[in-house]
Design an enzyme around this catalytic site. Structure first.
Site, PDB file in Angstrom:
ATOM      1  N   GLU A 231      35.592 -21.657 -10.335  1.00 26.79           N
ATOM      2  CA  GLU A 231      36.422 -22.863 -10.251  1.00 26.79           C
ATOM      3  C   GLU A 231      35.835 -23.854  -9.252  1.00 26.79           C
ATOM      4  OE1 GLU A 231      41.114 -23.981  -9.245  1.00 26.79           O
ATOM      5  OE2 GLU A 231      40.250 -22.111  -8.510  1.00 26.79           O
TER       6      GLU A 231
ATOM      7  N   LYS B 237      43.978 -27.629 -15.692  1.00 26.54           N
ATOM      8  CA  LYS B 237      44.795 -26.574 -15.088  1.00 26.54           C
ATOM      9  C   LYS B 237      46.277 -26.926 -15.173  1.00 26.54           C
ATOM     10  CE  LYS B 237      44.779 -23.859 -10.765  1.00 26.54           C
ATOM     11  NZ  LYS B 237      44.101 -23.748  -9.448  1.00 26.54           N
TER      12      LYS B 237
ATOM     13  N   CYS C 204      42.229 -19.986 -12.247  1.00 28.53           N
ATOM     14  CA  CYS C 204      42.738 -19.423 -10.999  1.00 28.53           C
ATOM     15  C   CYS C 204      44.240 -19.149 -11.054  1.00 28.53           C
ATOM     16  CB  CYS C 204      42.370 -20.345  -9.833  1.00 28.53           C
ATOM     17  SG  CYS C 204      42.350 -19.502  -8.219  1.00 28.53           S
TER      18      CYS C 204
END
Length: 289
Positions: free
Chosen positions: A39, A115, A147
């Site tokens: 990431e 995200k 994540c």
């Protein structure tokens, strides 16, 4: 496939430095078809900096900006599917997104995922509004999470329902909860009968411990610590079909749980329902791309 557990590149560093590193790595692993980084790999800023958000804003570019064009060219030159982690994306209206990218061996941006669950209140990103899968010819269908998305089972469930056979999860975990993330990665693999690739940033900033889990939750490869390393594996996505047909450990077939005769189950949390007629995952399209 090759997962690269590596330290972040500074946001101010030339992207050409990343390209040189990728070229060197592919020289060592020439049969790689899918290359994955952590990431925000190209957008490193100081976590403790008061100006962190401003630095991330400075690092943001549109999807097809200079950085994107270089990454597309790199994927084409290397002849691989390239997932350079996620980047700071500048939206059409000036929004700041944390966006995972996938480039094809033809040098094209094949997919991008914003995200959905930024780690609040510490991340300044605007949430994405959709889940994303991408068909990779000769490999299968991959889905994306980033994540903290892994803490929300809805993400992996929906990606699997959309036909993902592999979930690529770039991570930038610097905190003490990496052990829990590894449990979640294996749990998502088991609960959805998919491969999960969780690739974290290396030390000294990141906690490392990148992992590849198969559709039954077995760990196929794992970095034992935070040191820079690469994980390589050859996966057979027919394992997804096998596990779904015969069951995890030859027993559990969650995607065959319902029949069309079963009544829908209301889901008050989502103001929706599970409709048994629509429960089965989508079938990957072998003609895509």
């Amino acid at each position: 496939m090759t997962l690269v557990q590596e330290t972040q590149h500074a946001a101010t560093a030339p992207t050409a430095e990343f390209a040189a590193g990728a070229e060197a790595l592919l020289a060592e692993h020439p049969r790689t078809r899918l290359l994955v980084y952590p990431e925000l790999h190209l957008c490193g800023v100081e976590d403790s900096a008061v100006e962190k958000t401003a630095q991330l804003q400075d690092a943001a570019e549109p999807l097809h900006g200079p950085r994107g064009k270089l990454l597309a060219e790199l994927a084409g030159d290397l002849g691989v599917w390239l997932v350079p982690g996620s980047v700071c994306e500048r939206g059409e209206n000036g929004e700041l997104f944390n966006t995972a990218l996938a480039y094809s061996p033809r040098g094209e941006l094949a997919a991008w995922y914003r995200k959905v669950f930024p780690w609040r209140p510490y991340e300044p990103y605007v949430p994405g509004d959709r889940f994303v899968v991408c068909d990779v010819p000769g490999i299968g269908r991959i889905g994306f999470s980033i994540c903290y998305d892994s803490w929300f089972p809805e993400v992996a469930r929906h990606l699997a329902w959309m036909g993902a056979e592999v979930i690529v999860n770039p991570v930038r975990t610097t905190t003490g909860d990496r052990a829990q993330e590894l449990v979640l990665a294996r749990a998502h693999a088991i609960a959805n009968q998919v491969f999960v690739l969780s690739v974290n940033t290396a030390g000294p900033l990141g906690a490392g411990r990148s992992l590849i889990a198969d559709p039954e939750g077995h760990v196929r490869a794992e970095a034992p610590g935070a040191e820079p390393t690469t994980l390589t594996d050859v996966v057979d996505l027919d394992d997804v079909t096998r596990v779904r047909d015969f069951g995890t450990a030859g027993l559990n077939r969650m995607w065959a749980q319902f029949t069309d005769a079963d009544a829908p189950i209301d889901l008050p949390l989502y103001q929706g329902r599970i409709d048994p007629r629509h429960w089965n995952p989508a079938t990957p399209d072998p003609t895509a791309f």
